[in-house]
Design a protein around this motif. Sequence first.
Motif, PDB file in Angstrom:
ATOM      1  N   VAL A 177     -10.200   0.999   6.940  1.00  0.00           N
ATOM      2  CA  VAL A 177      -9.866   2.172   6.153  1.00  0.00           C
ATOM      3  C   VAL A 177      -9.736   1.795   4.684  1.00  0.00           C
ATOM      4  N   ASP A 178     -10.246   2.654   3.798  1.00  0.00           N
ATOM      5  CA  ASP A 178     -10.083   2.455   2.365  1.00  0.00           C
ATOM      6  C   ASP A 178      -9.025   3.421   1.866  1.00  0.00           C
ATOM      7  N   PHE A 179      -8.039   2.885   1.160  1.00  0.00           N
ATOM      8  CA  PHE A 179      -6.954   3.712   0.649  1.00  0.00           C
ATOM      9  C   PHE A 179      -7.036   3.819  -0.869  1.00  0.00           C
ATOM     10  N   THR A 180      -6.907   5.033  -1.366  1.00  0.00           N
ATOM     11  CA  THR A 180      -6.906   5.292  -2.802  1.00  0.00           C
ATOM     12  C   THR A 180      -5.722   6.179  -3.144  1.00  0.00           C
TER      13      THR A 180
ATOM     14  N   GLU B 100       0.455  13.099  -1.446  1.00  0.00           N
ATOM     15  CA  GLU B 100      -0.594  12.106  -1.233  1.00  0.00           C
ATOM     16  C   GLU B 100      -0.011  10.817  -0.657  1.00  0.00           C
TER      17      GLU B 100
ATOM     18  N   ALA C 254      -0.638   8.986   3.139  1.00  0.00           N
ATOM     19  CA  ALA C 254      -1.078   7.599   3.269  1.00  0.00           C
ATOM     20  C   ALA C 254      -0.124   6.797   4.148  1.00  0.00           C
TER      21      ALA C 254
ATOM     22  N   ASN D  99      -0.413   6.329   8.020  1.00  0.00           N
ATOM     23  CA  ASN D  99      -1.358   5.371   8.593  1.00  0.00           C
ATOM     24  C   ASN D  99      -0.739   3.980   8.554  1.00  0.00           C
TER      25      ASN D  99
ATOM     26  N   PHE E 149      -1.835   1.236   6.043  1.00  0.00           N
ATOM     27  CA  PHE E 149      -1.521   1.357   4.618  1.00  0.00           C
ATOM     28  C   PHE E 149      -0.514   0.298   4.173  1.00  0.00           C
TER      29      PHE E 149
ATOM     30  N   HIS F 212      -2.498  -3.263   3.594  1.00  0.00           N
ATOM     31  CA  HIS F 212      -3.883  -3.079   3.178  1.00  0.00           C
ATOM     32  C   HIS F 212      -3.964  -3.093   1.653  1.00  0.00           C
TER      33      HIS F 212
ATOM     34  N   ILE G 168      -4.850  -1.598  -1.651  1.00  0.00           N
ATOM     35  CA  ILE G 168      -4.951  -0.190  -2.056  1.00  0.00           C
ATOM     36  C   ILE G 168      -5.592  -0.096  -3.431  1.00  0.00           C
TER      37      ILE G 168
END
Length: 208
Positions: A2-5, A49, A53, A56, A59, A62, A64
């Motif tokens: 997963v990519d977190f922004t 937001e 996040a 998950n 998160f 990970h 970020i």
Amino acid sequence: MVDFTLNAKARNDLGKGASRRLRRNADLVPAIVYGGEQEPQSIALEARELKKALENEAFYSHVISLSVDGKSQEVLLKALQRHPAKSHVMHADFLRVVAGHKVTVLVPLHFINEDACVGVKKSGGVISHTMTEVEVSCLPKDLPEFIEVDMAKVELGQIVHLSDLKLPKGVTAVALTQGADHDLPVANVHAARVASGDAAAEGEESAE
């Protein structure tokens, strides 16, 4: 993977009063970014937001992508301060990730094959988890989202220690670097406890 922004804004209005106003009036969460060669920076995140996040598990361990006023940087979540009664986030700390520099992160443990565990199926044992996460040290590129603990071959009375975990290449358990005395238990299979009422009933049957 997963990519977190996350998107954030720099803030200059500091102090407890300013933080309360952010949370109350703008639905924002005060936070700080530190580490690397840059000065610590106070920022504000959108509460909605951030909350999404945090739902998950990945998160928490990970890398970020944090965009502050349009400028992106890679960070890790290092700390959260939650409201003692309402559990919503009051403040967050983020650590800048520097390529080539190791990071220390708590990574969740995923226990697999518990239904097939020898100590459970053949001996009627019960699995207990002593740890749910492990602190690891590695380069950002090697950071795992979780570490699996395979319980399939664990027998009754057996203890799974940190040294038994199969860590990805380049990943080290921090506790193990402190010596053999820190090879902590992760899980075990023990005999099921008999309730006192059941034990009494069994005793009466034996007497008869």
